[in-house]
Each structure stands twice: as C-alpha cells, then as structure tokens.
Design a protein around this motif. Structure first.
Motif, short mmCIF file in Angstrom:
data_model
loop_
_atom_site.label_atom_id
_atom_site.label_comp_id
_atom_site.label_asym_id
_atom_site.label_seq_id
_atom_site.Cartn_x
_atom_site.Cartn_y
_atom_site.Cartn_z
N GLN A 12 -39.75 20.42 -4.12
CA GLN A 12 -41.22 21.20 -3.37
C GLN A 12 -42.24 19.99 -3.69
OE1 GLN A 12 -41.94 24.25 -5.57
NE2 GLN A 12 -41.99 26.08 -4.22
N ALA A 13 -41.99 19.40 -4.93
CA ALA A 13 -43.22 18.41 -5.21
C ALA A 13 -43.04 17.22 -3.87
CB ALA A 13 -42.30 17.58 -6.53
N LYS A 14 -42.06 16.70 -3.48
CA LYS A 14 -42.11 15.87 -2.65
C LYS A 14 -43.19 16.69 -0.91
CE LYS A 14 -41.43 12.14 -0.50
NZ LYS A 14 -41.70 10.45 -0.65
N ILE A 15 -42.61 17.94 -0.62
CA ILE A 15 -43.33 18.43 0.39
C ILE A 15 -44.78 18.08 -0.07
CG2 ILE A 15 -43.51 20.56 1.68
CD1 ILE A 15 -40.49 20.95 0.76
N ILE A 16 -45.23 18.79 -1.40
CA ILE A 16 -46.32 18.80 -1.65
C ILE A 16 -47.18 17.18 -1.65
CG2 ILE A 16 -48.64 18.87 -3.34
CD1 ILE A 16 -46.61 21.36 -4.16
N GLU A 17 -46.64 16.39 -2.09
CA GLU A 17 -46.93 15.06 -1.52
C GLU A 17 -47.14 14.51 -0.24
OE1 GLU A 17 -45.16 10.84 -2.67
OE2 GLU A 17 -45.18 11.96 -4.34
N ILE A 18 -46.31 14.97 0.62
CA ILE A 18 -46.12 14.77 2.13
C ILE A 18 -47.35 15.38 2.57
CG2 ILE A 18 -44.84 14.91 4.40
CD1 ILE A 18 -42.87 14.68 2.55
N LEU A 19 -47.46 16.14 2.69
CA LEU A 19 -49.15 17.59 3.14
C LEU A 19 -49.94 16.97 2.36
CD1 LEU A 19 -47.28 21.26 3.61
CD2 LEU A 19 -47.24 19.16 4.43
N LYS A 20 -50.13 16.87 1.34
CA LYS A 20 -51.79 16.52 1.10
C LYS A 20 -51.98 15.22 1.74
CE LYS A 20 -51.61 18.21 -3.90
NZ LYS A 20 -51.65 17.91 -5.57
N GLU A 21 -50.68 14.06 2.15
CA GLU A 21 -51.24 12.78 2.25
C GLU A 21 -51.90 12.67 4.05
OE1 GLU A 21 -48.64 9.55 3.96
OE2 GLU A 21 -48.23 9.64 1.75
N LYS A 22 -50.78 14.04 4.65
CA LYS A 22 -50.89 13.74 6.11
C LYS A 22 -51.50 14.74 6.96
CE LYS A 22 -47.70 10.89 6.77
NZ LYS A 22 -48.00 9.62 8.25
N GLY A 23 -52.33 16.21 5.80
CA GLY A 23 -52.65 17.08 5.85
C GLY A 23 -51.71 18.60 6.79
N GLU A 24 -51.38 18.14 7.88
CA GLU A 24 -50.60 19.02 8.01
C GLU A 24 -49.05 18.40 8.57
OE1 GLU A 24 -52.79 20.88 10.66
OE2 GLU A 24 -52.08 20.12 12.30
N MET A 25 -48.22 18.99 8.59
CA MET A 25 -46.97 18.21 9.85
C MET A 25 -45.64 19.58 10.54
SD MET A 25 -44.61 15.70 7.66
CE MET A 25 -44.41 13.65 8.74
N ARG A 26 -45.02 19.03 11.30
CA ARG A 26 -43.93 20.04 11.31
C ARG A 26 -42.77 20.28 10.96
NH1 ARG A 26 -44.90 22.79 16.13
NH2 ARG A 26 -46.03 22.50 17.27
N PHE A 27 -42.15 21.47 10.84
CA PHE A 27 -41.40 21.25 9.59
C PHE A 27 -40.39 20.16 10.17
CE2 PHE A 27 -36.78 23.63 10.30
CZ PHE A 27 -36.47 23.25 9.63
N GLY A 28 -39.76 20.38 11.18
CA GLY A 28 -38.75 18.93 11.43
C GLY A 28 -39.15 17.96 10.85
N LYS A 29 -40.09 17.32 10.83
CA LYS A 29 -40.94 16.08 10.50
C LYS A 29 -40.65 16.46 9.01
CE LYS A 29 -43.21 14.36 13.41
NZ LYS A 29 -42.72 12.42 14.51
N ILE A 30 -40.95 17.03 8.30
CA ILE A 30 -40.91 17.04 6.86
C ILE A 30 -39.79 16.96 6.72
CG2 ILE A 30 -41.09 18.17 4.34
CD1 ILE A 30 -43.44 19.77 5.75
N ALA A 31 -38.08 18.25 6.82
CA ALA A 31 -37.15 18.04 7.20
C ALA A 31 -36.65 16.51 7.04
CB ALA A 31 -36.39 18.63 7.93
N LYS A 32 -36.41 15.66 8.24
CA LYS A 32 -36.24 14.52 8.13
C LYS A 32 -36.94 13.81 7.14
CE LYS A 32 -36.51 13.40 13.52
NZ LYS A 32 -36.93 13.08 14.67
N VAL A 33 -38.30 13.59 6.60
CA VAL A 33 -38.29 12.37 5.63
C VAL A 33 -37.12 12.81 4.80
CG1 VAL A 33 -40.43 12.06 4.10
CG2 VAL A 33 -40.67 12.25 6.06
N LEU A 34 -37.42 13.99 3.94
CA LEU A 34 -36.43 14.31 3.04
C LEU A 34 -35.05 13.52 3.10
CD1 LEU A 34 -38.25 18.04 1.86
CD2 LEU A 34 -38.48 15.64 -0.02
N ILE A 35 -34.73 14.17 5.21
CA ILE A 35 -33.11 13.92 5.36
C ILE A 35 -33.15 12.41 4.60
CG2 ILE A 35 -31.46 13.83 6.31
CD1 ILE A 35 -32.13 16.87 7.11
N HIS A 36 -33.68 11.56 5.20
CA HIS A 36 -34.09 10.05 4.40
C HIS A 36 -33.92 9.64 3.54
CE1 HIS A 36 -33.15 9.48 9.31
NE2 HIS A 36 -33.72 10.26 9.57
N ALA A 37 -35.12 10.43 2.89
CA ALA A 37 -35.10 10.04 1.35
C ALA A 37 -33.48 10.32 1.05
CB ALA A 37 -36.58 10.43 1.22
#
Length: 80
Positions: A12-37
């Motif tokens: 959840q903290a990583k998702i918040i960090e991603i959205l603070k950086e990017k502003g907005e993002m599609r669910f699939g892209k957020i999932a890809k980032v977390l899966i690849h990490a």
C-alpha cells in the motif's frame, strides 16, 4: 498466497509512492510495477488493496486512500 498485514501495508505504501510520483495510473500498470518488484504474486492482490482504500467501493476498509473514476485510472484521494 496469503499476505501478512505488514506485507499489505508495504504494498500500500508503494502504491501511494507511485501515485504521488505519477499523479494517476491504470490498475494494470500499478500491478506490473509491484509484481516486477517482487512485492506481489498477482494483480488480484493489488486490486484488492486499491479497492480496500477506495471509499466508493463495496470492499472499503475504512481508510480513504485512493479514488477510481469510471475510466479505470487510479489516483490518490484528496485527503492524501
């Protein structure tokens, strides 16, 4: 795979960090980032975390973190 509350909080903290950086993002892209990490095994757990933090969703867990307009783009709620 069953996740501990600590692992969910880290994701959840990583998702918040991603959205603070990017502003907005599609669910699939957020999932890809977390899966690849290596934080998540599947996109389902990421969607569950997003829905749990969205006050407009039936699975809301009480902490308003994310908003999702009908276009499917997720962003941080105004309170963050």
């Amino acid at each position: 795979m069953k996740y501990t509350q600590e692992e969910i909080d880290i994701m959840q903290a990583k998702i918040i960090e991603i959205l603070k950086e990017k502003g907005e993002m599609r669910f699939g892209k957020i999932a890809k980032v977390l899966i690849h990490a290596g934080m998540a095994e599947s996109s389902f757990v990421v969607l569950t975390i997003l829905q749990g933090g969205c006050k407009d969703h039936k699975d809301f867990k009480g902490e308003d973190l994310f908003t999702s307009p009908k276009t499917g783009v997720w962003r941080l709620s105004e309170s963050n």
